[in-house]
Enzyme design. Sequence first.
Site, short mmCIF file in Angstrom:
data_model
loop_
_atom_site.label_atom_id
_atom_site.label_comp_id
_atom_site.label_asym_id
_atom_site.label_seq_id
_atom_site.Cartn_x
_atom_site.Cartn_y
_atom_site.Cartn_z
N LYS A 40 0.85 -1.29 0.13
CA LYS A 40 0.11 -0.16 0.19
C LYS A 40 0.75 1.23 -0.13
O LYS A 40 0.41 2.43 -0.65
CB LYS A 40 -0.90 -0.04 1.26
CG LYS A 40 -0.33 0.17 2.65
CD LYS A 40 -1.31 -0.11 3.67
CE LYS A 40 -0.40 0.22 5.11
NZ LYS A 40 -1.57 -0.28 5.99
N ARG A 133 -7.56 0.53 17.03
CA ARG A 133 -7.94 0.88 15.74
C ARG A 133 -8.85 -0.31 15.24
O ARG A 133 -9.78 -0.26 16.02
CB ARG A 133 -6.80 0.98 14.55
CG ARG A 133 -7.20 1.99 13.30
CD ARG A 133 -5.87 1.98 12.37
NE ARG A 133 -5.84 0.65 11.68
CZ ARG A 133 -4.76 0.58 10.84
NH1 ARG A 133 -3.81 1.29 10.48
NH2 ARG A 133 -4.58 -0.64 10.04
C1 PLP Z 1 -0.64 -1.24 6.84
C2 PLP Z 1 -0.82 -2.46 7.46
C3 PLP Z 1 0.07 -3.24 7.60
C4 PLP Z 1 1.51 -3.30 7.27
O1 PLP Z 1 2.10 -2.31 8.09
P1 PLP Z 1 3.97 -1.93 8.12
O2 PLP Z 1 4.00 -1.02 9.20
O3 PLP Z 1 4.10 -1.16 6.83
O4 PLP Z 1 4.50 -3.48 7.93
C5 PLP Z 1 -0.49 -4.52 8.29
N1 PLP Z 1 -1.42 -4.57 8.85
C6 PLP Z 1 -2.36 -3.80 8.59
C7 PLP Z 1 -4.00 -4.11 9.00
C8 PLP Z 1 -2.25 -2.57 8.01
O5 PLP Z 1 -3.22 -1.41 7.89
#
Ligand code: PLP
Length: 358
Positions: A40, A133
Amino acid sequence: MYGNTHLPCLFIDLEKIRHNTRVMVQRCHDAGIAVAGVVKLLRGSPEVAQVMREAGVDWIADSRLDNLARLEDCGLPRLLLRLPSPQQAGETVRHSEISLNSEAVTLRALSAAAGRAGRTHKVIVMQDLGDLREGCYDEAETLELARLVLQLPHLELAGIGANLACYGGVAPSPQNQQRLVAIAQRIRRDLSCDCPIVSGCNSAASFMLLDGTLPAGMNQLRLGASLLMGIGLNDNPIPGLVQDTLWLEAEIIELKNKPSVPENSTALDAFGHKPVFEDYGIRSRALCALGKQDVALADLTPHDAGIRIIGGSSDHLILDLTEASKRYQVGDSIAFSLGYGGVLACMTSDYIEKVYRY
Ligand SMILES: *Cc1c(COP(=O)(O)O)cnc(C)c1O
């Protein structure tokens, strides 16, 4: 120097991302943990997804369906990270094989949509471990949702998961990871089902891989920042990974000696703030063709440690080059490393070129 590359440009070094991904996949697989490679940050880049697949990730993951739609041919099952809305149920079953969920109404919509599409959609039920969250706060609700998934005809209970260190600043720990493993065991026992995946955390848990404190039974990590930027909890560099995977370059459009304090400053700046100045005397000042419209200035760090960011406006970045390590000219490019938010802003700005380095 860059041929036809237009500046400002975000450079993305795929070989460095490949290195980081290989190292992290090896560490995870050695510990019995599968890896969801999260793209992402780079707007679901198919080039990066391919590098991650070649480097051994088991899933490809993104928070947005628009990005996952572009990854249909990536050769890996796609995981939707952000909870789908009921309205997105049809698109969710079309563009992902598995999604994270915490609401009964959405699960019912997903089952109906999967039925219409003649598919089975996999679900990971999210438990909130305190970061506040996504996820059910009470374990009893997580259990109820797992039961609902098992009852719904076109859903499959893939497992349970949790996210940490994104909103509330709650770090992953042996205790909270063990709590998730225990909830999965309770679901398996009370509901007589498989519940195979325990998806513990994101890149923030990278340090636990190295110090061996992740509990047995936690068997999936969702990794973005660690693979793409080599960083983990609190943006700390992860040993064995490289951090200079991405950088931004902008062009100098004016270079002149000027005072450091304006004459008769009484008005507000372009963003409605009262500017403040310190007198460093006459300085060598560069204007770059880059501005707050492209990226927050606080997210930029010049590679040349002698360059200081003075300020900027929507379309201009003002630098102090007086103590720069070399002599620059109009037309030269200046390179910057970026924070996570800075990369995100560059990726979503139409005004910034993206170039992959192989
Ligand atoms: C963005 C996200 C991740 C990845 O997070 P990083 O810190 O980039 O490794 C994992 N799980 C969820 C639910 C996320 O939204």
